[in-house]
Design a protein around this motif. Structure first.
Motif, PDB file in Angstrom:
ATOM      1  N   ILE A   1       0.860  -1.180   0.000  1.00  0.00           N
ATOM      2  CA  ILE A   1       0.000   0.000   0.000  1.00  0.00           C
ATOM      3  C   ILE A   1       0.898   1.232   0.000  1.00  0.00           C
ATOM      4  CG2 ILE A   1      -1.877   1.193   1.154  1.00  0.00           C
ATOM      5  CD1 ILE A   1      -2.563  -1.638   0.142  1.00  0.00           C
ATOM      6  N   PRO A   2       0.905   2.007  -1.077  1.00  0.00           N
ATOM      7  CA  PRO A   2       1.783   3.186  -1.140  1.00  0.00           C
ATOM      8  C   PRO A   2       1.353   4.267  -0.153  1.00  0.00           C
ATOM      9  CG  PRO A   2       0.353   3.082  -3.064  1.00  0.00           C
ATOM     10  CD  PRO A   2       0.141   1.819  -2.311  1.00  0.00           C
ATOM     11  N   SER A   3       2.263   5.154   0.167  1.00  0.00           N
ATOM     12  CA  SER A   3       1.980   6.237   1.102  1.00  0.00           C
ATOM     13  C   SER A   3       1.081   7.289   0.449  1.00  0.00           C
ATOM     14  CB  SER A   3       3.282   6.888   1.564  1.00  0.00           C
ATOM     15  OG  SER A   3       3.028   7.986   2.410  1.00  0.00           O
ATOM     16  N   ALA A   4       0.115   7.787   1.241  1.00  0.00           N
ATOM     17  CA  ALA A   4      -0.751   8.904   0.841  1.00  0.00           C
ATOM     18  C   ALA A   4      -1.481   8.650  -0.466  1.00  0.00           C
ATOM     19  CB  ALA A   4       0.065  10.183   0.768  1.00  0.00           C
ATOM     20  N   SER A   5      -1.916   7.397  -0.684  1.00  0.00           N
ATOM     21  CA  SER A   5      -2.661   7.073  -1.896  1.00  0.00           C
ATOM     22  C   SER A   5      -3.621   5.929  -1.585  1.00  0.00           C
ATOM     23  CB  SER A   5      -1.708   6.674  -3.026  1.00  0.00           C
ATOM     24  OG  SER A   5      -2.429   6.272  -4.167  1.00  0.00           O
TER      25      SER A   5
ATOM     26  N   SER B   1       0.332   9.779  12.406  1.00  0.00           N
ATOM     27  CA  SER B   1      -0.046   9.197  11.117  1.00  0.00           C
ATOM     28  C   SER B   1      -1.358   8.427  11.257  1.00  0.00           C
ATOM     29  CB  SER B   1       1.061   8.278  10.600  1.00  0.00           C
ATOM     30  OG  SER B   1       1.353   7.268  11.555  1.00  0.00           O
ATOM     31  N   ARG B   2      -1.900   7.990  10.124  1.00  0.00           N
ATOM     32  CA  ARG B   2      -3.189   7.305  10.193  1.00  0.00           C
ATOM     33  C   ARG B   2      -3.314   6.261   9.080  1.00  0.00           C
ATOM     34  NH1 ARG B   2      -5.058  11.771   6.946  1.00  0.00           N
ATOM     35  NH2 ARG B   2      -6.503  11.079   5.312  1.00  0.00           N
ATOM     36  N   VAL B   3      -4.267   5.344   9.295  1.00  0.00           N
ATOM     37  CA  VAL B   3      -4.704   4.411   8.257  1.00  0.00           C
ATOM     38  C   VAL B   3      -6.198   4.627   8.090  1.00  0.00           C
ATOM     39  CG1 VAL B   3      -4.982   2.011   7.572  1.00  0.00           C
ATOM     40  CG2 VAL B   3      -2.923   2.716   8.784  1.00  0.00           C
ATOM     41  N   GLU B   4      -6.633   4.758   6.861  1.00  0.00           N
ATOM     42  CA  GLU B   4      -8.056   4.966   6.573  1.00  0.00           C
ATOM     43  C   GLU B   4      -8.586   3.794   5.747  1.00  0.00           C
ATOM     44  OE1 GLU B   4     -10.931   8.046   4.070  1.00  0.00           O
ATOM     45  OE2 GLU B   4      -8.912   8.668   4.659  1.00  0.00           O
ATOM     46  N   SER B   5      -9.630   3.157   6.261  1.00  0.00           N
ATOM     47  CA  SER B   5     -10.315   2.106   5.505  1.00  0.00           C
ATOM     48  C   SER B   5     -11.445   2.767   4.733  1.00  0.00           C
ATOM     49  CB  SER B   5     -10.886   1.042   6.438  1.00  0.00           C
ATOM     50  OG  SER B   5      -9.896   0.539   7.311  1.00  0.00           O
ATOM     51  N   GLN B   6     -11.460   2.596   3.434  1.00  0.00           N
ATOM     52  CA  GLN B   6     -12.490   3.204   2.598  1.00  0.00           C
ATOM     53  C   GLN B   6     -13.332   2.122   1.920  1.00  0.00           C
ATOM     54  OE1 GLN B   6     -10.573   5.781  -0.240  1.00  0.00           O
ATOM     55  NE2 GLN B   6      -9.929   7.276   1.320  1.00  0.00           N
TER      56      GLN B   6
ATOM     57  N   TYR C   1      -5.787   3.606   2.820  1.00  0.00           N
ATOM     58  CA  TYR C   1      -4.931   4.793   2.695  1.00  0.00           C
ATOM     59  C   TYR C   1      -4.029   4.809   3.925  1.00  0.00           C
ATOM     60  CZ  TYR C   1      -3.547   9.714   2.982  1.00  0.00           C
ATOM     61  OH  TYR C   1      -2.836  10.878   3.100  1.00  0.00           O
ATOM     62  N   GLN C   2      -2.758   5.035   3.725  1.00  0.00           N
ATOM     63  CA  GLN C   2      -1.845   5.120   4.874  1.00  0.00           C
ATOM     64  C   GLN C   2      -0.806   6.205   4.636  1.00  0.00           C
ATOM     65  OE1 GLN C   2       1.598   4.335   5.162  1.00  0.00           O
ATOM     66  NE2 GLN C   2       1.968   3.551   3.089  1.00  0.00           N
ATOM     67  N   ASN C   3      -0.469   6.944   5.707  1.00  0.00           N
ATOM     68  CA  ASN C   3       0.676   7.861   5.672  1.00  0.00           C
ATOM     69  C   ASN C   3       1.585   7.579   6.858  1.00  0.00           C
ATOM     70  OD1 ASN C   3      -0.827   8.876   7.774  1.00  0.00           O
ATOM     71  ND2 ASN C   3      -0.915  10.977   7.019  1.00  0.00           N
ATOM     72  N   LEU C   4       1.662   6.266   7.189  1.00  0.00           N
ATOM     73  CA  LEU C   4       2.496   5.837   8.313  1.00  0.00           C
ATOM     74  C   LEU C   4       3.963   6.166   8.062  1.00  0.00           C
ATOM     75  CD1 LEU C   4       0.849   2.321   8.814  1.00  0.00           C
ATOM     76  CD2 LEU C   4       0.397   4.390  10.146  1.00  0.00           C
ATOM     77  N   THR C   5       4.380   6.046   6.817  1.00  0.00           N
ATOM     78  CA  THR C   5       5.760   6.352   6.429  1.00  0.00           C
ATOM     79  C   THR C   5       5.710   7.119   5.107  1.00  0.00           C
ATOM     80  OG1 THR C   5       6.136   4.396   5.056  1.00  0.00           O
ATOM     81  CG2 THR C   5       6.449   4.134   7.421  1.00  0.00           C
ATOM     82  N   THR C   6       6.823   7.443   4.590  1.00  0.00           N
ATOM     83  CA  THR C   6       6.878   8.131   3.295  1.00  0.00           C
ATOM     84  C   THR C   6       6.935   7.154   2.127  1.00  0.00           C
ATOM     85  OG1 THR C   6       9.290   8.263   3.454  1.00  0.00           O
ATOM     86  CG2 THR C   6       8.001  10.152   4.286  1.00  0.00           C
ATOM     87  N   GLY C   7       6.956   5.872   2.438  1.00  0.00           N
ATOM     88  CA  GLY C   7       7.043   4.865   1.381  1.00  0.00           C
ATOM     89  C   GLY C   7       5.920   3.843   1.487  1.00  0.00           C
ATOM     90  N   SER C   8       5.957   2.869   0.607  1.00  0.00           N
ATOM     91  CA  SER C   8       4.960   1.799   0.603  1.00  0.00           C
ATOM     92  C   SER C   8       5.212   0.821   1.744  1.00  0.00           C
ATOM     93  CB  SER C   8       4.999   1.045  -0.730  1.00  0.00           C
ATOM     94  OG  SER C   8       4.678   1.897  -1.805  1.00  0.00           O
TER      95      SER C   8
END
Length: 298
Positions: free
Chosen positions: A149-153, A202-207, A264-271
């Motif tokens: 899962i890529p970051s911020a996507s 940071s967060r994880v979003e389930s859509q 969606y995840q922005n836990l890190t700057t990478g996947s």
């Protein structure tokens, strides 16, 4: 005086009678019941008749009087459970009242409103529609193939492993569920990532997403504090942390609506890859069972 001579015309019978066994055969001289009609005239002159040959016959059992349509030994008064492929009963409509038709009578009502044509059964007083409950959607799937899962996507989870789909309404490859009918559906998602150094806040979003209309129907957030990221607050040490959680939403959907699950995840700057088993056939594998989705129609 002229004498008139009369002649008698004798017509041959179109059926054969086995007098010894009191059996009548029409189209066959090898009757297997009190009355045996060989529709296709394909029965042997003697001996055993095959299921395929019987499938086009009508037989009245000489002991019970039961009628078998394509059945050699009918078990009920009218038995149509043959080896043929046309095992159906055709019903028509009737204007008779339920009282006149009597309890147990059955008809096909083509003018029923508002639900459309239905089979109806008389209870001796009124015609009652025969209700057939639909097969409710119950989908159980799990993730056993790798996916990052890529970051911020927001990324759709695809290539699921299907454990159960009782209504054939889920496409494991695309990850799309299609509502089989108007109704209420509950989606339960559990997710887990492989270890990563997590950023603070940071967060994880389930859509729960409709890919046909590009609409997010519902979303659930889970926030995370930082793990040991190597700063002086962490004694200049880093530590990998596994982020995971669960999301449950209930949606009212119309028939044909598609729903897929995105993360969606922005836990890190990478996947970050999802944590999946390296041996799907071993339920005791420590990486098994972390990413699952269950869908239930109410």
């Amino acid at each position: 005086m002229r004498k008139e001579t009369r002649k008698t015309l004798i017509l041959p019978f179109c059926f054969l009678i086995n007098i010894f066994n009191a059996q009548v055969g029409i189209g066959t001289n090898n009757p297997q019941g009190a009355l045996h009609i060989d529709g296709a005239k394909d029965n042997p002159a003697s001996g055993t008749i095959t299921p395929a040959q019987i499938s086009n016959d009508v037989i009245v059992n000489k002991t019970t009087g039961f009628i078998g349509a394509g059945v050699l030994n009918p078990q009920v008064q009218l038995d149509m459970r043959s080896a043929g492929s046309e095992n159906s009963l055709g019903l028509g409509t009737t204007t008779m009242s339920a009282v006149t038709a009597g309890a147990g009578a059955t008809r096909y009502d083509v003018t029923s409103t508002p639900v459309g044509a239905k089979i109806e059964v008389s209870d001796g007083v009124a015609w009652n529609k025969a209700y057939i409950a639909p097969q409710k959607a119950v989908v159980v799937i799990r993730k056993i193939s790798s996916q990052s899962i890529p970051s911020a996507s927001a990324t759709t989870i695809i290539n699921w492993n299907e454990v159960r789909d009782m209504s054939n309404s889920f496409d494991p490859s695309s990850g799309e569920f299609t509502a089989p009918r108007d109704g209420t559906y509950t989606f339960l998602l559990t997710f887990n990532f492989s270890g990563a150094v997590i950023s603070d806040g940071s967060r994880v979003e389930s859509q729960f997403y409709n890919p046909a209309t590009s609409t997010v129907l519902a979303s659930v957030y889970k926030t995370f504090g930082q793990s040991m990221t190597g700063t002086s607050d962490d004694a200049n040490s880093t530590r990998s942390t596994q982020a995971g959680g669960s999301s449950t939403v209930t949606l009212t959907l119309t028939a044909g609506t598609k729903v897929s699950v995105r993360l969606y995840q922005n836990l890190t700057t990478g996947s970050i890859p999802l944590r999946v088993t390296s041996n799907a056939s071993d339920p005791a594998n420590p990486d098994d069972g972390f990413n699952n989705l269950t869908i239930i129609e109410h």
